[in-house]
Design a protein around this motif. Structure first.
Motif, mmCIF file in Angstrom:
data_model
loop_
_atom_site.group_PDB
_atom_site.id
_atom_site.type_symbol
_atom_site.label_atom_id
_atom_site.label_comp_id
_atom_site.label_asym_id
_atom_site.label_seq_id
_atom_site.Cartn_x
_atom_site.Cartn_y
_atom_site.Cartn_z
ATOM 1 N N ALA A 1 4.530 -5.376 2.208
ATOM 2 C CA ALA A 1 3.875 -4.094 1.939
ATOM 3 C C ALA A 1 2.559 -4.315 1.204
ATOM 4 O O ALA A 1 1.550 -3.655 1.491
ATOM 5 N N GLY A 2 2.559 -5.234 0.249
ATOM 6 C CA GLY A 2 1.330 -5.526 -0.480
ATOM 7 C C GLY A 2 0.284 -6.171 0.410
ATOM 8 O O GLY A 2 -0.898 -5.807 0.368
ATOM 9 N N ALA A 3 0.719 -7.128 1.242
ATOM 10 C CA ALA A 3 -0.217 -7.792 2.146
ATOM 11 C C ALA A 3 -0.796 -6.818 3.169
ATOM 12 O O ALA A 3 -1.942 -6.966 3.606
ATOM 13 N N ALA A 4 0.007 -5.802 3.547
ATOM 14 C CA ALA A 4 -0.444 -4.800 4.515
ATOM 15 C C ALA A 4 -1.257 -3.690 3.857
ATOM 16 O O ALA A 4 -1.697 -2.750 4.532
ATOM 17 N N ARG A 5 -1.454 -3.791 2.547
ATOM 18 C CA ARG A 5 -2.234 -2.806 1.790
ATOM 19 C C ARG A 5 -1.637 -1.402 1.888
ATOM 20 O O ARG A 5 -2.349 -0.413 2.023
ATOM 21 N N GLY B 1 7.819 1.711 7.941
ATOM 22 C CA GLY B 1 6.918 2.078 6.862
ATOM 23 C C GLY B 1 7.638 2.420 5.561
ATOM 24 O O GLY B 1 8.329 1.589 4.972
ATOM 25 N N PHE B 2 7.477 3.669 5.105
ATOM 26 C CA PHE B 2 8.066 4.148 3.863
ATOM 27 C C PHE B 2 9.561 3.855 3.799
ATOM 28 O O PHE B 2 10.062 3.326 2.809
ATOM 29 N N TRP B 3 10.277 4.190 4.871
ATOM 30 C CA TRP B 3 11.734 4.031 4.870
ATOM 31 C C TRP B 3 12.156 2.573 4.934
ATOM 32 O O TRP B 3 13.279 2.228 4.559
ATOM 33 N N VAL C 1 6.912 5.279 -4.824
ATOM 34 C CA VAL C 1 7.931 6.297 -4.551
ATOM 35 C C VAL C 1 9.064 5.697 -3.719
ATOM 36 O O VAL C 1 10.253 5.864 -4.029
ATOM 37 N N ALA C 2 8.697 4.985 -2.645
ATOM 38 C CA ALA C 2 9.712 4.360 -1.794
ATOM 39 C C ALA C 2 10.511 3.323 -2.571
ATOM 40 O O ALA C 2 11.743 3.216 -2.431
#
Length: 232
Positions: free
Chosen positions: A139-143, A118-120, A151-152
């Motif tokens: 990340a964009g496709a996963a919303r 995820g974030f990391w 932030v990440a």
């Protein structure tokens, strides 16, 4: 024998143009690598190290730090573009049939990496060349929440860009007592970057010539199964 003639032949116009040329090249490549698929095939890490080494030749310390700051901002902006591309276009059309890099397996690996961390994953992806380009789109496709993503994205850029530029700058500076080795380091860094860029663009062209490996377009599949797959 003085190392100056060798350095001049090796870096040529780059050494004469000084920081301005280095800035233009670095900022353009950082954006491409973070925002567009062609970035998967560019030697971003080597470029940042080489930029530090070249700036060290002219003792442009302030310029190296400033470049690190501006390139970090560009890296954040580039990844944000990649995020928006993934959010609105998805990643399904990226895979190429028999592609060596752009294939379903690598897309699945990158997606699995993102789902697990995820974030990391966005932070760490900065240090993994081809994942660095794919992670924002995934990340964009996963919303992924946009504020969390920003932030990440920023944390990863801060840890990636200045670290490599200043490592190249101060690493080259440590070689002042051995001029020929400092020159050899500059020559090797620039040569590796130039050759890597040429090979990367060749690989990109080869991958883009392959047909899209879209599972939903496979012949003979009932339309309702295509719709279910698209919905998933």
């Amino acid at each position: 024998m003085s190392s100056a003639p060798v350095l001049h032949l090796a870096v040529g116009p780059l050494a004469e143009a000084g920081p301005v040329t280095v800035w233009v090249i670095v900022l353009a490549f950082v954006f491409f690598e973070c925002a567009l698929i062609v970035g998967m095939f560019l030697p971003g890490d080597t470029l940042l190290l080489a930029a530090g080494v070249v700036l060290a030749q002219g003792h442009h310390e302030a310029s190296a730090w400033a470049l690190g700051l501006v390139a970090t901002i560009v890296a954040v902006g580039g990844n944000q573009v990649g995020y928006l591309v993934g959010r609105y276009a998805g990643t399904r059309m990226l895979a190429r049939r028999d592609g060596r890099i752009l294939n379903r397996t690598n897309l699945a690996r990158a997606a699995g990496f993102f789902e697990r961390w995820g974030f990391w994953a966005i932070v760490v992806a900065r240090w993994v060349p081809w994942v660095r380009t794919l992670a924002p789109m995934i990340a964009g496709a996963a919303r992924m929440d946009n504020r969390r993503y920003i932030v990440a994205n920023a944390v990863g850029a801060v840890l990636w860009v200045p670290t490599l530029i200043m490592l190249g700058y101060y690493g080259a500076g440590l070689l002042d007592v051995v001029p020929w080795l400092k020159t050899a380091t500059a020559v090797a860094a620039i040569a590796f970057f130039v050759l890597g860029t040429g090979y990367g663009l060749y690989r990109y062209r080869q991958e883009m010539r392959r047909p899209i490996d879209d599972p939903s377009a496979e012949p003979g599949e009932p339309p309702e199964e295509q719709d279910l797959r698209d919905a998933g």
